[in-house]
Motif scaffolding. Sequence first.
Motif, short mmCIF file in Angstrom:
data_model
loop_
_atom_site.label_atom_id
_atom_site.label_comp_id
_atom_site.label_asym_id
_atom_site.label_seq_id
_atom_site.Cartn_x
_atom_site.Cartn_y
_atom_site.Cartn_z
N ALA A 148 -31.85 -31.79 -42.98
CA ALA A 148 -31.53 -30.82 -41.92
C ALA A 148 -32.67 -30.71 -40.92
O ALA A 148 -32.45 -30.56 -39.71
CB ALA A 148 -31.23 -29.47 -42.55
N GLU A 166 -32.36 -31.48 -36.89
CA GLU A 166 -32.77 -30.57 -35.82
C GLU A 166 -33.52 -31.32 -34.72
O GLU A 166 -33.36 -31.03 -33.54
CB GLU A 166 -33.67 -29.47 -36.39
CG GLU A 166 -32.95 -28.43 -37.22
CD GLU A 166 -33.90 -27.46 -37.90
OE1 GLU A 166 -33.43 -26.64 -38.69
OE2 GLU A 166 -35.12 -27.53 -37.62
N ALA A 224 -29.50 -26.65 -33.23
CA ALA A 224 -29.34 -25.47 -34.07
C ALA A 224 -30.38 -25.45 -35.18
O ALA A 224 -31.04 -26.45 -35.48
CB ALA A 224 -27.93 -25.45 -34.66
N ASP A 225 -30.52 -24.28 -35.82
CA ASP A 225 -31.42 -24.12 -36.95
C ASP A 225 -30.70 -24.58 -38.21
O ASP A 225 -30.22 -23.76 -39.01
CB ASP A 225 -31.85 -22.66 -37.06
CG ASP A 225 -32.72 -22.39 -38.28
OD1 ASP A 225 -33.30 -23.36 -38.82
OD2 ASP A 225 -32.80 -21.22 -38.70
N TYR A 226 -30.59 -25.89 -38.38
CA TYR A 226 -29.87 -26.42 -39.54
C TYR A 226 -30.63 -26.17 -40.84
O TYR A 226 -30.05 -25.79 -41.85
CB TYR A 226 -29.62 -27.92 -39.36
CG TYR A 226 -28.75 -28.22 -38.17
CD1 TYR A 226 -27.45 -27.75 -38.08
CD2 TYR A 226 -29.25 -28.98 -37.10
CE1 TYR A 226 -26.66 -28.02 -36.96
CE2 TYR A 226 -28.46 -29.25 -35.99
CZ TYR A 226 -27.18 -28.77 -35.93
OH TYR A 226 -26.41 -29.03 -34.83
N ALA A 263 -30.20 -22.99 -42.78
CA ALA A 263 -28.97 -22.78 -43.55
C ALA A 263 -29.08 -23.30 -44.98
O ALA A 263 -28.18 -23.08 -45.80
CB ALA A 263 -27.79 -23.47 -42.86
N ASP A 321 -19.97 -28.03 -37.31
CA ASP A 321 -20.31 -27.02 -38.31
C ASP A 321 -21.24 -27.61 -39.36
O ASP A 321 -21.04 -27.45 -40.56
CB ASP A 321 -19.05 -26.45 -38.95
CG ASP A 321 -19.32 -25.16 -39.72
OD1 ASP A 321 -20.46 -24.63 -39.62
OD2 ASP A 321 -18.42 -24.68 -40.44
N GLU A 322 -22.27 -28.31 -38.90
CA GLU A 322 -23.25 -28.89 -39.82
C GLU A 322 -23.98 -27.83 -40.65
O GLU A 322 -24.41 -28.10 -41.77
CB GLU A 322 -24.27 -29.72 -39.04
CG GLU A 322 -23.84 -31.14 -38.73
CD GLU A 322 -22.88 -31.27 -37.57
OE1 GLU A 322 -22.47 -32.40 -37.25
OE2 GLU A 322 -22.51 -30.23 -36.96
N ARG A 323 -24.10 -26.61 -40.13
CA ARG A 323 -24.78 -25.56 -40.89
C ARG A 323 -24.06 -25.26 -42.20
O ARG A 323 -24.70 -25.04 -43.24
CB ARG A 323 -24.91 -24.29 -40.05
CG ARG A 323 -26.07 -24.33 -39.07
CD ARG A 323 -26.18 -23.02 -38.28
NE ARG A 323 -26.33 -21.86 -39.15
CZ ARG A 323 -27.49 -21.43 -39.65
NH1 ARG A 323 -28.62 -22.06 -39.36
NH2 ARG A 323 -27.52 -20.35 -40.42
N THR A 324 -22.73 -25.27 -42.18
CA THR A 324 -21.99 -25.04 -43.42
C THR A 324 -22.19 -26.18 -44.40
O THR A 324 -22.31 -25.97 -45.61
CB THR A 324 -20.49 -24.84 -43.12
OG1 THR A 324 -20.33 -23.66 -42.33
CG2 THR A 324 -19.69 -24.68 -44.41
N ARG A 326 -25.60 -25.65 -45.91
CA ARG A 326 -25.53 -24.52 -46.83
C ARG A 326 -24.94 -24.95 -48.17
O ARG A 326 -25.49 -24.68 -49.24
CB ARG A 326 -24.70 -23.40 -46.21
CG ARG A 326 -24.40 -22.22 -47.13
CD ARG A 326 -23.36 -21.30 -46.51
NE ARG A 326 -22.85 -20.34 -47.48
CZ ARG A 326 -21.71 -19.69 -47.33
NH1 ARG A 326 -20.95 -19.89 -46.26
NH2 ARG A 326 -21.32 -18.84 -48.27
#
Length: 423
Positions: free
Chosen positions: A174, A178, A197-199, A202, A411-414, A417
């Motif tokens: 992640a 970034e 984004a702040d991957y 997450a 939706d890479e953050r999900t 996570r």
Amino acid sequence: MADLNAFVTREEIPSTEEGPLSGRTVAVKDNISTEGVRTTCGSNMLADYVPPYDATVVERLREAGATVVGKTNMDEFGMGTTTETSAFGPTENPAAPGRVPGGSSGGSAAAVASGEADLALGTDTGGSIRCPAAFCGVVGIKPTYGLVSRYGLVAYANSLEQIGPIAPTVEEAAELLEVISGPDDRDATTREEGGRADYSGAADGDVDGLDIGVAPELVEGADEGVVEAFRAAVDDLESRGATVHEVSLPSVETAVQAYYVIAMSEASSNLARFDGVRYGVSGGYDGDWNESFAASREEGFGAEVKRRILLGTYALSAGYHDRYYAKAQDARAWVKRDFDEAFEDVDVVASPTMPVPPFEMGESLDDPLTMYLADANTVPINLADLPAISVPVGETDGLPVGLQLVAPAFDERTLVRAGSALA
């Protein structure tokens, strides 16, 4: 450890900048342009090609303080699942000696798994980051199409491929994502949604309340040991508070066929530039350009690349375009619709990354169909332009197994996570 042949070229490209990757080493797949350092694409056709510029992702690595340590081995022009079609010899899997590291980004995954680099960049046209990540027991992210600039990437299939990170852990992958993500004026396919984004933030391992879909179509037919490791990982996520649902993706049964028609057709078009005049090995010139063109491509391209060019040219030829290419595009739209419907009910879709453990060296070279079918779980994601991650979830008979998670576009953050709960 014996030489894995993970690198085609070992040449350090230091950074003078301070940034989030200062002190970290990064290996770069050999189809990503590096100024002053040869970029071969694993092919005799480009054995002596030295780009005059850096790819956008390489510029961003240097701006972030990373040290590039070399260019990694790969299946020729990204066409393969084993890193055995490289003109510079095969790469061995450090996590499973005597086995392939997966492909086409096998050198990048092997470099990370063996500790020869802290992080790596790969490219993914139909699974070429996720397959080697699964086979080598590391983490690989295939970003949403348009999240990462493709400027400076030597194209195989423009509408399918993305550059992405390979790393030991989800959080480290992640962090690299970034750095390389975000719009680029030099690549019109990048999107504003793909901001930096702040991957890594997450990667908290909290999956409480996460809805996970499991599609039988992506599990049935997989190796028994692979399924056992996959089921155990899904049970682990459920024990941490996730909810598991069954979803249906009937279109994936057509995905491999559609993918190879589209990818080979685009390869036929893209690789036409390698004619021995503009790029590539010169076939000599005696006044007949057609003979020179044929000689250049006969000498420069390996068997798998020739096979795909021929099949792609056939699919695009007069009288066959509607029968093959147009139908493949219809199937692509069907795959995207199926995933869109699934994401109305779940946050991510889970499956084994690869339906089989790593092949033995040489096992699939004489049987390309087996190699193509091994991509059954990865190619639908490229057809649908979605992000996916492969995380290691144990072994079967001592061989690494990866779990794939797929999320809606951007939706890479999900993904981070969910994946961080496992790796």
